[in-house]
Design a protein around this motif. Structure first.
Motif, mmCIF file in Angstrom:
data_model
loop_
_atom_site.group_PDB
_atom_site.id
_atom_site.type_symbol
_atom_site.label_atom_id
_atom_site.label_comp_id
_atom_site.label_asym_id
_atom_site.label_seq_id
_atom_site.Cartn_x
_atom_site.Cartn_y
_atom_site.Cartn_z
ATOM 1 N N SER A 21 0.816 -1.223 0.000
ATOM 2 C CA SER A 21 0.000 0.000 0.000
ATOM 3 C C SER A 21 0.848 1.271 0.000
ATOM 4 C CB SER A 21 -0.931 0.010 1.218
ATOM 5 O OG SER A 21 -0.195 -0.074 2.425
ATOM 6 N N ASP A 22 2.145 1.165 0.372
ATOM 7 C CA ASP A 22 3.016 2.340 0.349
ATOM 8 C C ASP A 22 3.258 2.847 -1.068
ATOM 9 O OD1 ASP A 22 3.399 2.465 3.136
ATOM 10 O OD2 ASP A 22 4.977 0.950 3.035
ATOM 11 N N LEU A 23 2.981 2.014 -2.061
ATOM 12 C CA LEU A 23 3.136 2.431 -3.462
ATOM 13 C C LEU A 23 1.914 3.181 -3.987
ATOM 14 C CD1 LEU A 23 4.737 -0.525 -5.476
ATOM 15 C CD2 LEU A 23 5.656 1.773 -5.184
ATOM 16 N N ASP A 80 10.971 -5.331 2.695
ATOM 17 C CA ASP A 80 12.283 -4.711 2.856
ATOM 18 C C ASP A 80 12.467 -3.482 1.969
ATOM 19 O OD1 ASP A 80 12.324 -5.984 0.423
ATOM 20 O OD2 ASP A 80 14.212 -7.055 0.757
ATOM 21 N N GLY A 81 11.411 -3.077 1.239
ATOM 22 C CA GLY A 81 11.488 -1.900 0.384
ATOM 23 C C GLY A 81 11.994 -2.169 -1.012
ATOM 24 N N TYR A 82 12.275 -3.453 -1.325
ATOM 25 C CA TYR A 82 12.765 -3.808 -2.657
ATOM 26 C C TYR A 82 11.583 -3.938 -3.611
ATOM 27 C CZ TYR A 82 15.770 -6.077 -6.129
ATOM 28 O OH TYR A 82 16.469 -6.393 -7.268
ATOM 29 N N LEU A 83 11.683 -3.275 -4.755
ATOM 30 C CA LEU A 83 10.565 -3.175 -5.696
ATOM 31 C C LEU A 83 10.947 -3.833 -7.015
ATOM 32 C CD1 LEU A 83 8.460 0.012 -6.314
ATOM 33 C CD2 LEU A 83 9.385 -1.227 -8.249
ATOM 34 N N THR A 84 10.053 -4.647 -7.562
ATOM 35 C CA THR A 84 10.281 -5.293 -8.850
ATOM 36 C C THR A 84 9.011 -5.210 -9.683
ATOM 37 O OG1 THR A 84 9.641 -7.459 -7.970
ATOM 38 C CG2 THR A 84 11.994 -6.907 -7.940
ATOM 39 N N GLY A 85 9.159 -5.422 -10.992
ATOM 40 C CA GLY A 85 7.985 -5.446 -11.856
ATOM 41 C C GLY A 85 8.328 -5.121 -13.287
ATOM 42 N N THR A 86 7.299 -5.001 -14.103
ATOM 43 C CA THR A 86 7.452 -4.647 -15.512
ATOM 44 C C THR A 86 6.419 -3.593 -15.883
ATOM 45 O OG1 THR A 86 5.963 -6.414 -16.248
ATOM 46 C CG2 THR A 86 8.325 -6.924 -16.150
ATOM 47 N N LEU A 87 6.761 -2.792 -16.883
ATOM 48 C CA LEU A 87 5.841 -1.824 -17.462
ATOM 49 C C LEU A 87 5.857 -1.987 -18.975
ATOM 50 C CD1 LEU A 87 6.674 1.504 -15.553
ATOM 51 C CD2 LEU A 87 4.834 -0.116 -15.079
ATOM 52 N N THR A 88 4.705 -1.805 -19.606
ATOM 53 C CA THR A 88 4.627 -1.752 -21.056
ATOM 54 C C THR A 88 4.174 -0.358 -21.468
ATOM 55 O OG1 THR A 88 2.372 -2.637 -21.027
ATOM 56 C CG2 THR A 88 4.164 -4.202 -21.315
ATOM 57 N N LEU A 89 4.816 0.178 -22.504
ATOM 58 C CA LEU A 89 4.554 1.538 -22.958
ATOM 59 C C LEU A 89 4.346 1.546 -24.467
ATOM 60 C CD1 LEU A 89 7.243 1.584 -20.806
ATOM 61 C CD2 LEU A 89 6.589 3.987 -20.812
ATOM 62 N N ILE A 100 12.028 -3.860 -14.155
ATOM 63 C CA ILE A 100 12.470 -2.911 -13.133
ATOM 64 C C ILE A 100 12.946 -3.615 -11.873
ATOM 65 C CG2 ILE A 100 11.612 -1.093 -11.571
ATOM 66 C CD1 ILE A 100 9.593 -0.421 -13.864
ATOM 67 N N GLN A 101 14.034 -3.078 -11.276
ATOM 68 C CA GLN A 101 14.395 -3.399 -9.895
ATOM 69 C C GLN A 101 14.781 -2.096 -9.216
ATOM 70 O OE1 GLN A 101 18.244 -5.462 -9.254
ATOM 71 N NE2 GLN A 101 18.274 -5.786 -11.464
ATOM 72 N N ALA A 102 14.254 -1.864 -8.019
ATOM 73 C CA ALA A 102 14.405 -0.568 -7.372
ATOM 74 C C ALA A 102 14.236 -0.708 -5.866
ATOM 75 C CB ALA A 102 13.369 0.414 -7.931
ATOM 76 N N THR A 103 14.453 0.391 -5.156
ATOM 77 C CA THR A 103 14.299 0.427 -3.702
ATOM 78 C C THR A 103 13.553 1.693 -3.303
ATOM 79 O OG1 THR A 103 16.309 -0.851 -3.272
ATOM 80 C CG2 THR A 103 15.536 0.560 -1.506
ATOM 81 N N MET A 104 12.606 1.551 -2.374
ATOM 82 C CA MET A 104 11.910 2.708 -1.818
ATOM 83 C C MET A 104 12.726 3.277 -0.655
ATOM 84 S SD MET A 104 7.994 3.026 -0.334
ATOM 85 C CE MET A 104 7.229 3.156 -1.965
ATOM 86 N N PHE A 105 12.815 4.599 -0.584
ATOM 87 C CA PHE A 105 13.514 5.251 0.523
ATOM 88 C C PHE A 105 12.773 4.978 1.837
ATOM 89 C CE2 PHE A 105 15.875 6.991 -2.738
ATOM 90 C CZ PHE A 105 16.747 7.988 -2.348
ATOM 91 N N PRO A 106 13.491 5.005 2.966
ATOM 92 C CA PRO A 106 12.846 4.741 4.260
ATOM 93 C C PRO A 106 11.682 5.676 4.575
ATOM 94 C CG PRO A 106 15.213 4.565 4.494
ATOM 95 C CD PRO A 106 14.959 5.090 3.105
ATOM 96 N N ASP A 107 11.720 6.937 4.082
ATOM 97 C CA ASP A 107 10.604 7.851 4.352
ATOM 98 C C ASP A 107 9.404 7.583 3.450
ATOM 99 O OD1 ASP A 107 11.273 8.894 1.891
ATOM 100 O OD2 ASP A 107 11.815 10.882 2.631
ATOM 101 N N LYS A 108 9.573 6.647 2.488
ATOM 102 C CA LYS A 108 8.500 6.174 1.600
ATOM 103 C C LYS A 108 8.006 7.247 0.639
ATOM 104 C CE LYS A 108 7.142 2.790 5.086
ATOM 105 N NZ LYS A 108 6.056 2.155 5.850
#
Length: 208
Positions: A21-23, A80-89, A100-108
């Motif tokens: 839900s933080d996303l 743990d804040g690690y984000l993965t997925g795909t996007l189509t454009l 995609i592979q990414a990380t959310m900052f602690p302050d979200k």
């Protein structure tokens, strides 16, 4: 590929716990990409993403003069804040799929990461390596000190060669820093799975 110019980002691990839900929100996106093949063009992008409670993404992106609509994709955020997925454009003439592979900052309020984008335009195909920053539409100002650098950071880097045209690649990994900003150890892995150990180097942070 010899001497390169790099842009990188790092996110400190703090033990913060995240939920999908933080996303859920509207996010602003800023991205720089470098092609896999010399002679192809690199690109910059910016746009707006809307992410719902299931991680489904919609929105639009402007990319070096082209307009793309996000036609599909899902992003998943781990505890743990690690984000993965795909996007189509899709633009008028080109389709893209970004992994995609990414990380959310602690302050979200911010996400940083790398992606590999495969594109098709007519009979032409190609791939780019990307570094991106995404900020929640409304964030609060913060102040910082040198001691804030102490800890383990997830690092994302995009490097572009200064001798081979626009050839480049991304790397991702972890660095451990002391309170004086010195790197004590770390490791990075590129898109092809090649690893590199980081043993030293100073970093400084401004108060703003």
């Amino acid at each position: 590929f010899g001497l390169s110019h790099s842009l990188f980002a790092a996110v400190k691990e703090t033990g913060a716990v995240f939920a999908q839900s933080d996303l859920t929100d509207t996010w602003r996106l800023y991205l720089l990409s470098t092609p896999e093949t010399p002679g192809d063009e690199g690109a910059w992008s910016y746009g707006s993403l809307s992410i719902d409670g299931s991680g489904a993404v919609s929105g639009s992106i402007s990319q070096s003069g082209k307009s793309f609509v996000i036609t599909g994709g899902t992003l998943t955020l781990g505890a743990d804040g690690y984000l993965t997925g795909t996007l189509t454009l899709q633009s008028d003439t080109e389709s893209q799929t970004a992994t995609i592979q990414a990380t959310m900052f602690p302050d979200k309020n911010m996400v940083v990461g790398v992606s590999t984008t495969d594109w098709v335009e007519g009979a032409a195909t190609g791939r780019s390596f990307d570094l991106f920053f995404s900020a929640r539409a409304a964030t609060q100002a913060q102040t910082f000190s040198q001691a804030d650098l102490e800890g383990t950071w997830r690092v994302y880097d995009l490097s572009v060669s200064s001798t081979d045209g626009n050839l480049g690649a991304w790397k991702a990994g972890k660095l451990t820093l002391g309170s004086n900003g010195m790197v004590t150890n770390g490791s990075l892995v590129d898109a092809e799975g090649n690893g590199k150990t980081v043993t030293s180097g100073p970093l400084t942070v401004s108060t703003s």
